[in-house]
Write a protein that holds these residues in place. Structure first.
Motif: not given
Ligand code: GLU
Length: 457
Positions: A357-371
């Motif tokens: 990640l470059t920013r904490v907000a970028d985690a959202a993408l990976w959460w979508t991928v997992i969920q």
């Protein structure tokens, strides 16, 4: 005596990375010396000062990690300035002047033509009481100048008068008072100029060290004299170099460019902004410092360059990445929760993805991928389809852990004879929909066997 510094912005816009440098130099100096910082709003310019800018500035410096012991507003302190003006008048070092800006400009040109320094020639000192009464009867209101102590007996014959100080940042510094005009301290409309109000407050608030931009060096020469005229000793002074944009332009509060608020909204970590604002233009490498205490440990005002320094916002991404890659879960948890990343998977998820990640907000993408499943930017190549489908037949049984990925790919290798990238890449794309990302060894346990099987093409 407690070391006391101040950050004294005029609330005429949102503070930018250059103002931040001033605030941080003071804060780090205070931290290093067990001192304290006062936030003082220089808001005597009522036209341009706005409460919303003051509020935003207080919130910005709090976000950066600067914790003032008190907050003051010059607009609430007029009684102090009135008293100082009365004292200076009584001492005969504040005198009324009546020239208009046009007249001053004409006088300046005349002096230049006569090869005299283009400073104010103190003509108003020659006015008699009668002259002044006449001018006032004609409706002229005076502005008031401070008589610089740059002469022996005759104010019309200024002589070289060197004011020295040992600058906290620049070392030995001097200003020749003979090269300066007597500063105006009170305007025609009775309002006070910063040159005076700042000194009055620095005395009253017990400021021991003033650190500010090097655009104030000349001011310091003048203000040292005002401190003395008010019976005080000037605090220690330091002047740091200014930051400019990559193309060399000065930063302005008015344009809102690179404001701290915009950097915060863009998702940068405070310590990324802090590290860049402080370490740019010093002999230290610009690296991401994890917290203020570690930065204070390397901070040395004397290691600051004397010329202005270019500040490159692109560096913020690099610094931010470094901070996020090492960020513990408990530091990120609150923000992740706000993004809907919560529950017993959240910690393992964070540890799996933060390195990408470059920013904490970028985690959202990976959460979508997992969920929710692959974000299918990257389609699976037709020739990989059967290979991937077959791979799912040899998926290990649960329980799953970090070793599962290795066990699975060993089995797929034996089954298909593929290895290296032709083996891994189609599996990555099938699982995530992306050609790059966090380690699959970490992602797989988050998906679980059921979640993984659901991605079978
Ligand atoms: N209000 C002044 C400025 O923003 C403060 C300078 C000082 O620190 O004395 O430039």
């Amino acid at each position: 005596m407690t070391i006391t510094v101040r950050f004294a912005p005029s609330p005429t816009g949102y503070i930018h990375i250059g103002n931040t440098r001033t605030a941080l130099f003071n804060w780090l100096f205070a931290l290093k010396h067990n001192g304290q910082l006062i936030l003082r709003f220089d808001d005597t310019d009522v036209e341009r000062s706005k409460a919303e800018y003051a509020e935003a500035t207080a919130a910005d410096i709090d976000w950066l990690g600067i914790k003032p012991v008190r907050v003051e507003y010059q607009s609430k302190r007029f009684a102090f300035y009135d008293a100082a003006v009365a004292a200076l008048k009584a001492a005969g070092v504040l005198y009324p002047c009546y020239e208009t800006p046009d007249e001053l400009e004409r006088k300046r040109k005349l002096r230049l033509a006569r090869r005299l320094p283009p400073v104010y020639g103190r003509d108003a000192l020659k006015l008699t009481a009668e002259d002044r009464a006449k001018l006032e009867a004609e409706g002229h209101r005076p502005h008031w100048r401070f008589l610089l102590p740059n002469f022996k007996d005759d104010p019309f014959a200024p002589a070289r008068t060197i004011v020295h100080w040992d600058d906290i940042v620049r070392g030995e510094e001097t200003v020749d008072l003979a090269s300066l005009s007597d500063p105006v301290l009170v305007r025609e409309d009775g309002t006070y100029l910063y040159t005076l109000t700042s000194v009055v407050d620095d005395i009253d608030m017990g400021i021991t060290h003033i650190i500010r931009g090097d655009d104030h060096v000349t001011n310091s020469g003048v203000q040292i004299s005002i401190f003395e005229a008010l019976g005080a000793k000037a605090p220690a002074l330091g002047h740091h170099n200014l930051l400019t944009t990559v193309s060399g332009e000065g930063l302005s509060k008015r344009t809102g460019a690179l404001s701290v608020g915009s950097l915060r909204r863009d998702g940068y970590e405070p310590m990324a902004v802090v590290s860049l604002a402080v370490l740019t233009g010093t002999s230290e490498n610009v690296v991401a410092m994890p917290d203020m205490a570690s930065l204070a440990a390397v901070f040395d005002p004397k290691a600051t360059s004397k010329s202005s320094s270019k500040f490159d916002p692109a560096e913020l991404d690099t610094l931010n990445r470094t901070l996020i890659h090492a960020m513990p879960f408990d530091v990120a948890a609150e923000r992740l929760r706000e993004m809907g990343i919560d529950g017993d998977k959240a910690e393992a998820f964070w540890l799996a993805v933060r390195g990408n990640l470059t920013r904490v907000a970028d985690a959202a993408l990976w959460w979508t991928v997992i969920q929710d499943g692959p974000v299918s930017d990257e389609p699976l190549a037709a020739e990989d389809h059967d290979f991937v489908a077959a791979a799912f037949d040899v998926l290990p049984q649960e329980p799953w852990n970090r070793e599962t990925w290795k066990q699975w790919t060993e089995a797929v290798k034996t089954q298909s004879g593929r290895k290296g990238k032709p083996l891994f890449m189609p599996l990555r794309i099938a699982l995530t929909g992306l050609a790059s990302g966090p380690e699959l060894a970490d992602l797989l346990p988050l998906l679980g066997r059921e979640g993984t099987l659901a991605r079978r093409p």
